[in-house]
Design a protein around this motif. Structure first.
Motif, short mmCIF file in Angstrom:
data_model
loop_
_atom_site.label_atom_id
_atom_site.label_comp_id
_atom_site.label_asym_id
_atom_site.label_seq_id
_atom_site.Cartn_x
_atom_site.Cartn_y
_atom_site.Cartn_z
N GLU A 309 0.80 -1.23 0.00
CA GLU A 309 0.00 0.00 0.00
C GLU A 309 0.83 1.28 0.00
N THR A 310 2.15 1.17 0.22
CA THR A 310 3.00 2.35 0.15
C THR A 310 3.93 2.31 -1.06
N SER A 311 3.68 1.41 -1.95
CA SER A 311 4.28 1.32 -3.30
C SER A 311 5.74 0.92 -3.46
N PRO A 312 6.49 0.34 -2.56
CA PRO A 312 6.15 -0.07 -1.21
C PRO A 312 6.92 0.64 -0.10
N GLY A 313 7.79 1.61 -0.42
CA GLY A 313 8.69 2.14 0.59
C GLY A 313 8.04 3.11 1.56
N ALA A 314 8.30 2.91 2.86
CA ALA A 314 7.85 3.86 3.88
C ALA A 314 9.05 4.46 4.62
N MET A 326 20.75 -0.77 15.40
CA MET A 326 20.49 -2.19 15.17
C MET A 326 19.02 -2.53 15.41
N GLY A 327 18.41 -3.18 14.43
CA GLY A 327 17.02 -3.56 14.54
C GLY A 327 16.03 -2.53 14.05
N SER A 328 16.53 -1.33 13.68
CA SER A 328 15.62 -0.27 13.22
C SER A 328 15.28 -0.43 11.74
N ALA A 329 14.10 0.07 11.37
CA ALA A 329 13.69 0.11 9.97
C ALA A 329 14.05 1.44 9.33
N GLY A 330 14.65 2.34 10.10
CA GLY A 330 15.18 3.57 9.54
C GLY A 330 14.28 4.78 9.69
N LEU A 331 14.59 5.79 8.90
CA LEU A 331 13.87 7.06 8.89
C LEU A 331 12.85 7.08 7.76
N PRO A 332 11.81 7.92 7.86
CA PRO A 332 10.84 8.00 6.77
C PRO A 332 11.53 8.37 5.46
N HIS A 333 11.04 7.81 4.35
CA HIS A 333 11.55 8.22 3.04
C HIS A 333 11.36 9.72 2.85
N PHE A 334 12.12 10.29 1.96
CA PHE A 334 12.20 11.75 1.82
C PHE A 334 10.83 12.40 1.62
N PHE A 335 10.00 11.81 0.78
CA PHE A 335 8.69 12.40 0.49
C PHE A 335 7.55 11.68 1.23
N THR A 336 7.87 11.04 2.33
CA THR A 336 6.89 10.25 3.07
C THR A 336 6.96 10.60 4.56
N ASP A 337 5.82 10.55 5.22
CA ASP A 337 5.76 10.83 6.65
C ASP A 337 5.26 9.61 7.41
N VAL A 338 5.75 9.44 8.64
CA VAL A 338 5.38 8.31 9.48
C VAL A 338 5.01 8.81 10.87
N ARG A 339 3.94 8.26 11.44
CA ARG A 339 3.52 8.56 12.81
C ARG A 339 3.28 7.25 13.54
N VAL A 340 3.29 7.30 14.88
CA VAL A 340 2.91 6.16 15.72
C VAL A 340 1.81 6.65 16.65
N LEU A 392 8.92 5.12 17.55
CA LEU A 392 9.97 6.01 17.06
C LEU A 392 10.92 6.31 18.21
N ASP A 393 12.22 6.20 17.96
CA ASP A 393 13.16 6.53 19.04
C ASP A 393 13.39 8.04 19.08
N GLU A 394 14.29 8.46 19.94
CA GLU A 394 14.51 9.90 20.14
C GLU A 394 15.03 10.60 18.89
N ASP A 395 15.62 9.85 17.96
CA ASP A 395 16.15 10.44 16.73
C ASP A 395 15.18 10.31 15.55
N PHE A 397 14.00 7.38 14.37
CA PHE A 397 14.13 6.10 13.69
C PHE A 397 12.99 5.18 14.11
N LEU A 398 12.42 4.47 13.14
CA LEU A 398 11.30 3.58 13.39
C LEU A 398 11.79 2.18 13.76
N PHE A 399 11.19 1.61 14.78
CA PHE A 399 11.44 0.23 15.18
C PHE A 399 10.12 -0.53 15.10
N ILE A 400 10.12 -1.65 14.40
CA ILE A 400 8.91 -2.46 14.24
C ILE A 400 8.81 -3.43 15.40
N SER A 401 7.68 -3.41 16.08
CA SER A 401 7.46 -4.36 17.17
C SER A 401 6.81 -5.62 16.62
#
Length: 509
Positions: A309-314, A326-340, A392-395, A397-401
């Protein structure tokens, strides 16, 4: 030009990169000039067969130049491309053909029997077979030989549907995610901004193109930039290593098992992989032993998180952050936003686990003919509900539970299987693992581990518990373990936990 969609990409790229190699399959190669010419022929042939803007054109087959030719030709006409998963049964394929209303079905010869069975009692009115080896005599090549190679320019906007991709269907009936030309374009731009894709990139595609990651993160950005795609028909570690050396591959993507099997192959230490510059691993975190095996050869891993559904990168995690985060899925792509968010859709503080929401021009706006599913999948403002849990950690970065539906509730405590699985994967004896919930009279649910062991290894439940007792809370430790030969997986390599729950999710399994 009237066509602002993906269908015109190769026509435009032809002007800049005519003699550059676009696609390779074994000994068959196509330059951008030759690929553009064949796409035009397919486009004209389909038009002669009544394909117009909005017509659904399906393709059943693995990694083959005809997949790309059909997709771009459909886009040139404003038609909608429907890639089908060859691992599905004829009944499941028939469902997709009927649900999408596909009128044309192009099938690789290796899937002919499967395709003919699937096409029965469906809207398919044109059925064409492609030879397994490109260029050999077939219905498809006959169609091309009789078609003109002039370029058609049909009005196509970014808002128009480009592809219907069916979700893996791990629960319930698969839904068709409608990816627009804008979704695919913005996703490709995200990849070009966040990863080092250049016109010199030689990307080896070992995952099937009918899967969104291979298509959206691999094929489309590389072709947009003018690089080269090397198509692999199947994954055999020694063949992949040979292809890396033969074609001087610079980019390789896969799931953790992919890279583990490469590092364990007998040709690993003797193969020249010095051309490799970028490794991208998705699906789950890279086990430490795999990370170290590639670091010993001077290579690091990029990663990321996404979905059809995100074509597919988030999100994306660059190699330089792999150990630090370690274990993080990273930061949102440049033109994409992420919330928790919490259960009410309110933003949670950093470090707190909730549902991951994604928004951006790469996010689909609807499921095909599923208004209710579409309405239930978004919060106000176009925020797509992923169904995944994370923080999301303090920086940032997204971590998937874990998947929301995979979360185990034991005695009122939430257990995220991915956390337990990651700890189990530290055991040298374990090749792969899935943790599921099992009914329990006292606690409601307790965890159970389903394990695949490395050849020649053994592991007792006592050893497993002893290992985990130093790493996770007691209530998270699986009470039982089941050893199997392999775990059921989707085409993308994700474990089908619904299948495991059916087989092993009972107390006395």
């Amino acid at each position: 030009m009237l066509n602002n969609g993906v269908g015109n990409w190769i026509h435009r790229r032809r002007l800049k990169s005519a003699g550059q190699t676009a696609v390779i399959l074994a000994d068959f190669e196509l330059t951008y000039d030759a690929l553009a010419r064949r796409i035009n022929q397919v486009s004209n042939a389909l038009a002669e067969r009544g394909v117009v803007k909005g017509t659904r054109v399906a393709f059943l087959g693995g990694n083959h130049p005809a997949f790309l030719e059909t997709m771009f030709a459909a886009g040139q006409l404003g038609a909608v491309f429907v890639p089908l998963n060859i691992r599905l049964t004829p009944r499941e394929l028939n469902y997709a053909l009927n649900d999408s209303g596909s009128e044309v079905l192009i099938v690789l010869a290796s899937q002919d029997e499967q395709g003919r069975a699937a096409a029965q009692s469906s809207p398919v009115r044109e059925y064409l077979v492609v030879a397994n080896h490109p260029g050999e005599s077939s219905d498809y090549e006959t169609m091309l030989s009789g078609a003109a190679d002039n370029h058609r320019d049909v009005s196509v906007a970014h808002e128009d549907a480009a592809i219907i991709l069916y979700t893996s269907g791990t629960t319930g009936s698969p839904k068709g995610a409608v990816l627009t030309h804008g979704n695919l374009t913005w996703n490709s731009l995200n990849v070009l901004v966040d990863y080092d894709v250049t016109s010199k990139t030689v990307a080896l595609l070992i995952a099937p193109l009918f899967h969104t990651a291979s298509l959206g993160m691999g094929a489309l950005p590389v072709l947009l930039k003018g690089g080269t795609l090397v198509l692999q028909e199947r994954f055999l570690p020694h063949e992949v290593l040979a292809a890396i050396e033969r074609y001087r591959v610079t980019s390789l993507s896969g799931v953790p098992t992919t890279f583990q099997l490469l590092a364990e192959d007998q040709a690993w230490n003797t193969t020249d992989i010095s051309s490799l510059e970028m490794l991208t691993c998705g699906g789950s975190a890279v086990p430490m032993r795999v990370l170290e095996a590639f670091e010993a050869r001077g290579l690091g891993f990029s990663g990321g998180y996404g979905m059809t559904e995100t074509s597919p990168g988030a999100t994306s995690l660059r190699a330089e952050h792999t150990r630090e985060k370690m274990g993080s899925a990273g930061l949102p792509h440049f033109f994409t936003d992420v919330r928790v968010v919490d259960a009410l859709g309110q933003d949670l503080p950093r470090g707190e686990v909730g549902e991951i929401l994604v928004c951006g021009p790469n996010v689909i706006r609807e499921y095909w003919a599923r208004p209710e599913a579409t309405a239930n999948s978004y919060y106000e403002g176009g925020w797509f509900r992923s169904g995944d849990m994370g923080y999301l950690d303090e920086d940032g970065f997204l971590f998937i539970s874990d998947r929301l539906k995979d979360m185990i509730i034991s005695g009122g405590e939430n257990i995220y299987p991915a956390e337990v699985e990651q700890a189990i994967m530290e055991l040298p004896a374990v090749e792969s693992v899935a943790v599921i919930g099992v009914p329990d009279e006292k606690w409601g649910e307790v965890p159970r581990a389903v394990l695949v062991l490395r050849e020649g290894s053994s592991l007792s439940t006592e050893q497993l518990i002893a290992h985990l007792s130093e790493r996770v809370a007691r209530y998270k430790i699986p009470r039982t373990a089941v050893i199997v030969d392999e775990l059921p997986r989707t085409a993308s390599g994700k474990i089908r936990k619904n299948d495991l729950r059916k087989q092993f999710g009972v107390t006395n399994a």
